[in-house]
Motif scaffolding. Structure first.
Motif, PDB file in Angstrom:
ATOM      1  N   LEU A  37       0.811  -1.218   0.000  1.00 46.20           N
ATOM      2  CA  LEU A  37       0.000   0.000   0.000  1.00 46.20           C
ATOM      3  C   LEU A  37       0.845   1.270   0.000  1.00 46.20           C
ATOM      4  CD1 LEU A  37      -2.801  -1.058   2.519  1.00 46.20           C
ATOM      5  CD2 LEU A  37      -2.863  -1.126   0.019  1.00 46.20           C
ATOM      6  N   LYS A  38       2.026   1.189  -0.574  1.00 43.18           N
ATOM      7  CA  LYS A  38       2.872   2.373  -0.658  1.00 43.18           C
ATOM      8  C   LYS A  38       2.212   3.418  -1.556  1.00 43.18           C
ATOM      9  CE  LYS A  38       7.157  -0.256  -0.080  1.00 43.18           C
ATOM     10  NZ  LYS A  38       8.386  -0.750  -0.759  1.00 43.18           N
ATOM     11  N   PRO A  39       2.299   4.693  -1.191  1.00 42.25           N
ATOM     12  CA  PRO A  39       1.677   5.758  -1.991  1.00 42.25           C
ATOM     13  C   PRO A  39       2.149   5.779  -3.439  1.00 42.25           C
ATOM     14  CG  PRO A  39       2.375   6.609   0.138  1.00 42.25           C
ATOM     15  CD  PRO A  39       2.931   5.219   0.031  1.00 42.25           C
ATOM     16  N   GLU A  40       3.353   5.262  -3.685  1.00 46.92           N
ATOM     17  CA  GLU A  40       3.895   5.266  -5.044  1.00 46.92           C
ATOM     18  C   GLU A  40       3.008   4.503  -6.028  1.00 46.92           C
ATOM     19  OE1 GLU A  40       5.599   4.603  -2.326  1.00 46.92           O
ATOM     20  OE2 GLU A  40       7.017   6.275  -2.233  1.00 46.92           O
ATOM     21  N   LEU A  41       2.220   3.555  -5.520  1.00 44.86           N
ATOM     22  CA  LEU A  41       1.326   2.786  -6.396  1.00 44.86           C
ATOM     23  C   LEU A  41       0.029   3.541  -6.691  1.00 44.86           C
ATOM     24  CD1 LEU A  41       1.717  -0.867  -5.050  1.00 44.86           C
ATOM     25  CD2 LEU A  41       2.456   0.022  -7.264  1.00 44.86           C
ATOM     26  N   GLU A  42      -0.173   4.625  -6.014  1.00 45.74           N
ATOM     27  CA  GLU A  42      -1.300   5.549  -6.201  1.00 45.74           C
ATOM     28  C   GLU A  42      -2.583   5.112  -5.515  1.00 45.74           C
ATOM     29  OE1 GLU A  42      -3.557   8.212  -9.623  1.00 45.74           O
ATOM     30  OE2 GLU A  42      -1.919   6.892 -10.195  1.00 45.74           O
ATOM     31  N   ASP A  43      -3.062   3.888  -5.791  1.00 50.95           N
ATOM     32  CA  ASP A  43      -4.328   3.497  -5.177  1.00 50.95           C
ATOM     33  C   ASP A  43      -4.434   1.983  -5.016  1.00 50.95           C
ATOM     34  OD1 ASP A  43      -5.050   2.460  -7.701  1.00 50.95           O
ATOM     35  OD2 ASP A  43      -5.993   4.334  -8.295  1.00 50.95           O
ATOM     36  N   LEU A  44      -5.515   1.567  -4.380  1.00 53.88           N
ATOM     37  CA  LEU A  44      -5.752   0.155  -4.088  1.00 53.88           C
ATOM     38  C   LEU A  44      -5.862  -0.683  -5.356  1.00 53.88           C
ATOM     39  CD1 LEU A  44      -6.516  -1.843  -1.677  1.00 53.88           C
ATOM     40  CD2 LEU A  44      -8.874  -1.447  -2.384  1.00 53.88           C
ATOM     41  N   HIS A  45      -6.432  -0.110  -6.402  1.00 51.74           N
ATOM     42  CA  HIS A  45      -6.632  -0.849  -7.651  1.00 51.74           C
ATOM     43  C   HIS A  45      -5.293  -1.304  -8.235  1.00 51.74           C
ATOM     44  CE1 HIS A  45     -10.625   0.837  -7.261  1.00 51.74           C
ATOM     45  NE2 HIS A  45     -10.075   2.039  -7.197  1.00 51.74           N
ATOM     46  N   MET A  46      -4.317  -0.407  -8.207  1.00 50.80           N
ATOM     47  CA  MET A  46      -2.993  -0.750  -8.709  1.00 50.80           C
ATOM     48  C   MET A  46      -2.308  -1.765  -7.793  1.00 50.80           C
ATOM     49  SD  MET A  46      -2.908   0.896 -11.477  1.00 50.80           S
ATOM     50  CE  MET A  46      -1.204   0.642 -11.960  1.00 50.80           C
ATOM     51  N   ALA A  47      -2.560  -1.647  -6.492  1.00 48.86           N
ATOM     52  CA  ALA A  47      -1.972  -2.586  -5.536  1.00 48.86           C
ATOM     53  C   ALA A  47      -2.515  -3.997  -5.755  1.00 48.86           C
ATOM     54  CB  ALA A  47      -2.260  -2.126  -4.108  1.00 48.86           C
ATOM     55  N   VAL A  48      -3.812  -4.098  -6.055  1.00 46.96           N
ATOM     56  CA  VAL A  48      -4.416  -5.407  -6.330  1.00 46.96           C
ATOM     57  C   VAL A  48      -3.830  -5.996  -7.607  1.00 46.96           C
ATOM     58  CG1 VAL A  48      -6.562  -6.581  -6.984  1.00 46.96           C
ATOM     59  CG2 VAL A  48      -6.558  -4.962  -5.079  1.00 46.96           C
ATOM     60  N   GLU A  49      -3.681  -5.172  -8.634  1.00 51.54           N
ATOM     61  CA  GLU A  49      -3.096  -5.659  -9.887  1.00 51.54           C
ATOM     62  C   GLU A  49      -1.662  -6.140  -9.672  1.00 51.54           C
ATOM     63  OE1 GLU A  49      -3.533  -3.381 -13.442  1.00 51.54           O
ATOM     64  OE2 GLU A  49      -5.559  -2.721 -12.932  1.00 51.54           O
ATOM     65  N   LYS A  50      -0.911  -5.404  -8.865  1.00 54.92           N
ATOM     66  CA  LYS A  50       0.462  -5.808  -8.575  1.00 54.92           C
ATOM     67  C   LYS A  50       0.477  -7.165  -7.870  1.00 54.92           C
ATOM     68  CE  LYS A  50       4.673  -4.460  -6.097  1.00 54.92           C
ATOM     69  NZ  LYS A  50       5.312  -3.469  -5.189  1.00 54.92           N
ATOM     70  N   TYR A  51      -0.447  -7.362  -6.944  1.00 49.52           N
ATOM     71  CA  TYR A  51      -0.533  -8.630  -6.220  1.00 49.52           C
ATOM     72  C   TYR A  51      -0.850  -9.779  -7.181  1.00 49.52           C
ATOM     73  CZ  TYR A  51      -2.134 -12.153  -2.864  1.00 49.52           C
ATOM     74  OH  TYR A  51      -2.299 -13.314  -2.138  1.00 49.52           O
ATOM     75  N   VAL A  52      -1.828  -9.564  -8.051  1.00 46.72           N
ATOM     76  CA  VAL A  52      -2.237 -10.608  -9.000  1.00 46.72           C
ATOM     77  C   VAL A  52      -1.096 -10.948  -9.953  1.00 46.72           C
ATOM     78  CG1 VAL A  52      -3.786 -11.140 -10.928  1.00 46.72           C
ATOM     79  CG2 VAL A  52      -4.693 -10.085  -8.845  1.00 46.72           C
ATOM     80  N   ILE A  53      -0.395  -9.931 -10.434  1.00 47.83           N
ATOM     81  CA  ILE A  53       0.752 -10.164 -11.323  1.00 47.83           C
ATOM     82  C   ILE A  53       1.839 -10.939 -10.590  1.00 47.83           C
ATOM     83  CG2 ILE A  53       2.663  -9.004 -12.515  1.00 47.83           C
ATOM     84  CD1 ILE A  53       0.624  -6.824 -13.320  1.00 47.83           C
ATOM     85  N   GLY A  54       2.019 -10.630  -9.311  1.00 49.80           N
ATOM     86  CA  GLY A  54       3.007 -11.352  -8.519  1.00 49.80           C
ATOM     87  C   GLY A  54       2.659 -12.819  -8.356  1.00 49.80           C
ATOM     88  N   LYS A  55       1.369 -13.124  -8.301  1.00 51.42           N
ATOM     89  CA  LYS A  55       0.918 -14.508  -8.126  1.00 51.42           C
ATOM     90  C   LYS A  55       0.794 -15.261  -9.450  1.00 51.42           C
ATOM     91  CE  LYS A  55       0.029 -14.984  -3.628  1.00 51.42           C
ATOM     92  NZ  LYS A  55       0.572 -16.080  -2.794  1.00 51.42           N
TER      93      LYS A  55
END
Length: 249
Positions: A74-92
């Motif tokens: 949830l670092k501010p650099e990702l801007e919002d939760l939507h981008m954080a979820v996408e990052k998680y999915v890409i990681g998995k």
């Protein structure tokens, strides 16, 4: 997008925090995960996304649902939760598969949908709690039908009445509040998904299917209205303000 635009330098920390919604986004965590899962399922059903890829993405989302928001960056650099979820999915699921999560949708329609999902849930909770208050007032009134008390008008004793009469006045008022919030709920429970950024998509999606999966009554047909309007939230706020004016008495 500010973070991936023409500027090559690193964004200033203060600017990054100012443009990030991470501090407020945890409230929409569950709806965002559900929206993504419903969207991916629809893409698979429509033949837009290969079923093996959709299974991997949904598996990643299911894992995130179990882990909870603590599993996100949830670092501010990702801007919002939507981008954080996408990052998680890409990681998995890997970038090749996980990157397809964003197919035929935008953060614009996704956040508008998430807001409505949170709002409708909170409306139902408040209606239920207000109904319990009405029931309690009616029960107390039933025990005090012969309990006399003075009735006031303009801060002066005006007429004799009963405590039951006094209590049921509030019960009746709060019943209207429940009804008023129910009317607001009807307009909240429209689905913006599929509107994308503002003008829809060329992919053969089924907006009705996503709406059904997420428990909405229908879609918002005009895509620009779907992503830009917040009047349903204002209507709910109006109903809540009226409710609070009664509770304050």
């Amino acid at each position: 997008m500010l973070r991936k635009g023409r500027l090559s330098g690193k964004m200033d920390k203060l600017a990054s925090e100012y443009t990030s919604s991470m501090r407020d986004d945890p409230r929409i965590f569950d709806p965002v995960v559900q929206i993504n899962a419903a969207h991916v399922l629809m893409l698979a059903e429509q033949g837009i996304l290969e079923k093996p890829a959709s299974k991997k993405i949904i598996s990643a989302l299911s894992s995130l649902q179990k882990t909870g928001i603590a599993g996100l960056d949830l670092k501010p650099e990702l801007e919002d939760l939507h981008m954080a979820v996408e990052k998680y999915v890409i990681g998995k699921a890997g970038e090749k598969v996980g990157g397809k999560l964003h197919t035929a949708k935008s953060r614009n329609d996704q956040v508008a949908t998430a807001i409505r999902m949170v709002l409708r849930s909170e409306i139902l909770d408040i209606q239920e709690e207000t109904l319990e208050l009405v029931k309690a007032l009616v029960r107390l009134a039933a025990r005090n039908t012969k309990t006399a008390m003075p009735g006031y008008t303009h801060l002066q004793v005006a007429q004799p009445t009963t405590f039951a009469h006094h209590l049921t006045a509030y019960a009746q008022r709060f019943s209207r509040d429940i009804s008023r919030l129910g009317e607001a709920y009807e307009r909240v429970n429209f689905c913006p998904m599929g509107a994308c950024a503002l003008a829809g998509t060329g992919f053969p999606i089924s907006r009705a299917r996503v709406s059904e999966l997420l428990g909405f009554d229908r879609v918002i047909t005009n895509t620009m209205d779907a992503v830009s309007s917040r009047d349903s939230a204002l209507e709910a706020m109006s109903g809540l303000a009226i409710l609070m004016s009664g509770l304050s008495r």
